[in-house]
Design a protein around this motif. Structure first.
Motif, short mmCIF file in Angstrom:
data_model
loop_
_atom_site.label_atom_id
_atom_site.label_comp_id
_atom_site.label_asym_id
_atom_site.label_seq_id
_atom_site.Cartn_x
_atom_site.Cartn_y
_atom_site.Cartn_z
N ARG A 275 -1.12 13.39 26.46
CA ARG A 275 -0.60 13.87 27.74
C ARG A 275 -1.06 12.93 28.86
NH1 ARG A 275 -1.56 18.49 24.61
NH2 ARG A 275 0.33 19.75 24.32
N LEU A 276 -1.60 13.46 29.94
CA LEU A 276 -1.96 12.63 31.08
C LEU A 276 -3.41 12.14 31.02
CD1 LEU A 276 -0.15 14.66 33.88
CD2 LEU A 276 0.54 12.45 32.92
N GLU A 277 -4.11 12.44 29.93
CA GLU A 277 -5.49 11.97 29.79
C GLU A 277 -5.52 10.54 29.25
OE1 GLU A 277 -9.02 14.06 28.49
OE2 GLU A 277 -7.77 15.83 28.15
N ASP A 278 -6.67 9.90 29.41
CA ASP A 278 -6.91 8.56 28.87
C ASP A 278 -7.07 8.68 27.36
OD1 ASP A 278 -8.04 6.18 27.94
OD2 ASP A 278 -9.15 5.85 29.80
N ARG A 279 -6.15 8.10 26.61
CA ARG A 279 -6.17 8.23 25.15
C ARG A 279 -7.47 7.66 24.56
NH1 ARG A 279 -1.76 3.53 23.64
NH2 ARG A 279 -1.44 4.83 21.79
N ASP A 280 -7.98 6.55 25.12
CA ASP A 280 -9.20 5.95 24.61
C ASP A 280 -10.42 6.83 24.87
OD1 ASP A 280 -8.01 3.53 23.62
OD2 ASP A 280 -7.80 2.88 25.70
N ALA A 281 -10.42 7.54 25.99
CA ALA A 281 -11.54 8.43 26.32
C ALA A 281 -11.58 9.61 25.36
CB ALA A 281 -11.41 8.92 27.76
N ILE A 282 -10.41 10.12 24.99
CA ILE A 282 -10.35 11.23 24.03
C ILE A 282 -10.94 10.78 22.70
CG2 ILE A 282 -8.83 12.72 22.69
CD1 ILE A 282 -6.86 12.65 25.05
N LEU A 303 -12.92 4.43 12.68
CA LEU A 303 -12.03 3.41 13.25
C LEU A 303 -11.24 4.05 14.38
CD1 LEU A 303 -10.49 1.76 10.04
CD2 LEU A 303 -12.45 0.98 11.38
N SER A 304 -11.17 3.39 15.51
CA SER A 304 -10.41 3.90 16.66
C SER A 304 -9.12 3.10 16.79
CB SER A 304 -11.25 3.79 17.94
OG SER A 304 -12.41 4.60 17.84
N ILE A 305 -8.00 3.75 16.45
CA ILE A 305 -6.68 3.10 16.50
C ILE A 305 -5.72 4.07 17.19
CG2 ILE A 305 -4.85 2.00 15.16
CD1 ILE A 305 -6.86 1.61 12.90
N PRO A 306 -5.56 3.97 18.50
CA PRO A 306 -4.74 4.95 19.23
C PRO A 306 -3.31 5.10 18.71
CG PRO A 306 -6.03 3.64 20.75
CD PRO A 306 -6.19 3.00 19.41
N ASP A 307 -2.65 3.98 18.37
CA ASP A 307 -1.29 4.06 17.86
C ASP A 307 -1.28 4.78 16.51
OD1 ASP A 307 0.90 2.66 15.96
OD2 ASP A 307 1.64 2.76 18.02
N ARG A 308 -0.61 5.92 16.46
CA ARG A 308 -0.73 6.77 15.26
C ARG A 308 -0.12 6.12 14.02
NH1 ARG A 308 -2.48 12.20 14.98
NH2 ARG A 308 -1.99 13.13 12.97
N ALA A 309 1.00 5.46 14.18
CA ALA A 309 1.61 4.79 13.03
C ALA A 309 0.68 3.71 12.49
CB ALA A 309 2.96 4.20 13.42
#
Length: 375
Positions: A275-282, A303-309
């Motif tokens: 949503r409107l939050e910082d994806r990296d902070a989540i 592992l931190s990979i924001p892109d779900r695919a």
């Protein structure tokens, strides 16, 4: 509009998932609805961003049971207090109301107490005494087997569903049917015919040497249940791909990470609905929970990979024979929310696409089929 169409089409029953948001006084989207049967499955650590506290969350969910007493001109408040309210313009179809709760949930008595005194009260469960109770539960690669005792008789059930939580779900549905006059044999036969549920322990099979399961689990409690079932079945690594929703319960993020650290060998952290939050902070909050709860002798890197695919592909690339990869949090949902935009998403399709990119072909599999898992 949909309920009106159902009435016009001759439908006799509507089964409505009533969310705590919709039941709350803040939204009151179900105000004026006259329910005949209320069912509690369980109370988990969820939506505290909206409700403010666990206690308020419980009270808002309990509104469903209070509403069984509405239609007689009074609001029931769940603590013995009732106040007048304008009568509904729609007369109640049934005078008999039924409150059904999961006796295994420690909060169940609160919900029974919220129901009007005139309501019929029924419980279901596995571990604790209940009106409708499962005994001798056995999980196998073919599904679930158990014997059920009810006030309407006993019967052995053989379900195609997997996961212990589906025993409770089946008992809830069975209790509703029996309370509404469906014969035990007919209700049990219907349950046994269910092949599985999309996005719930859904196996993706394209000939890969590891197991892929798609599940909607997105709370710490759901993680505990699912990972507790799957971990003993894993001869290799247990890998989980998951995130946490933005603008929702922030407290659960680190707890999700902590649960994953206990059960998994690798956590791949990604977007759910930022949503409107910082994806990296989540993701950082979840990663902190993973790091702070490492188990001696069983490291669980994150592992931190924001892109779900990309996260799904990374998990598959690290999986080998005997491993199980869990894709959690999206299940059946058809989008990922970025900002205010709903971006189309299909978890099962994304998993199949990633497997095809790795050279694994397509092999149709029915929903919920976990053959070969030892479930």
């Amino acid at each position: 509009a949909m309920l009106r169409e159902m009435v016009a089409a001759g439908c006799d029953y509507a089964v409505l998932e009533s969310t705590s948001h919709a039941l709350s006084a803040r939204w009151n989207r179900l105000g004026g609805a006259q329910f005949d049967v209320a069912v509690l499955t369980n109370v988990t650590h969820e939506h505290l961003d909206f409700h403010g506290s666990v206690e308020q969350y419980r009270r808002d969910k309990a509104r469903l049971f209070e509403m069984l007493g509405e239609g007689d001109g009074r609001w029931r408040m769940g603590d013995g207090i009732s106040i007048p309210h304008p009568p509904s313009p729609i007369p109640a179809r049934k005078s008999r109301k039924v409150a059904i709760v999961n006796a295994d949930d420690p909060n169940h008595q609160m919900f029974l107490d919220a129901a009007p005194a005139s309501a019929t009260r029924l419980t279901y469960g596995i571990a604790r005494p209940a009106d409708v109770r499962a005994h001798d539960v056995q999980a196998s690669q073919h599904g679930l087997r158990f014997r059920v005792e009810t006030p309407w008789g006993e019967r052995a059930l053989n379900l195609k569903l997997t996961g212990d939580f589906n025993v409770s779900n089946a008992l809830a549905a069975l209790t509703v049917g029996l309370a509404e006059g469906v014969p035990l044999e007919a209700a049990a036969t219907a349950l046994e015919a269910i092949p599985g549920v999309r996005g719930r322990m859904e196996r993706i099979e394209q000939g890969q040497p590891f197991t892929v399961l798609v599940d909607y689990a997105h709370t710490p409690g759901a993680f505990e249940k699912l990972m507790g079932i799957v971990r003993p079945l894993t001869s290799g690594q247990l890998i989980a791909v998951f995130g946490s929703a933005g603008e929702r319960d922030r407290e659960k993020r680190a707890i999700q990470g902590a649960v994953a650290a206990r059960f998994c060998d690798l956590a791949v952290l990604t977007d759910e609905d930022p949503r409107l939050e910082d994806r990296d902070a989540i993701i950082a909050k979840i990663a902190a929970g993973v790091a702070a709860n490492q188990v001696a002798g069983k490291p669980c890197p994150a592992l931190s990979i924001p892109d779900r695919a990309a996260a799904i592909r990374a998990a598959f690339e690290r999986a080998g024979p005997g491993d199980i990869v869990l894709l959690l949090g999206k299940g059946h949902e058809a989008c990922i929310i970025y900002g205010t935009e709903k971006v189309p998403w299909d978890e099962a399709s994304a998993a199949r696409e990633a497997l095809r990119a790795m050279g694994y072909g397509s092999s149709p599999q029915r929903h919920g089929d976990t053959e070969g898992l030892g479930l």
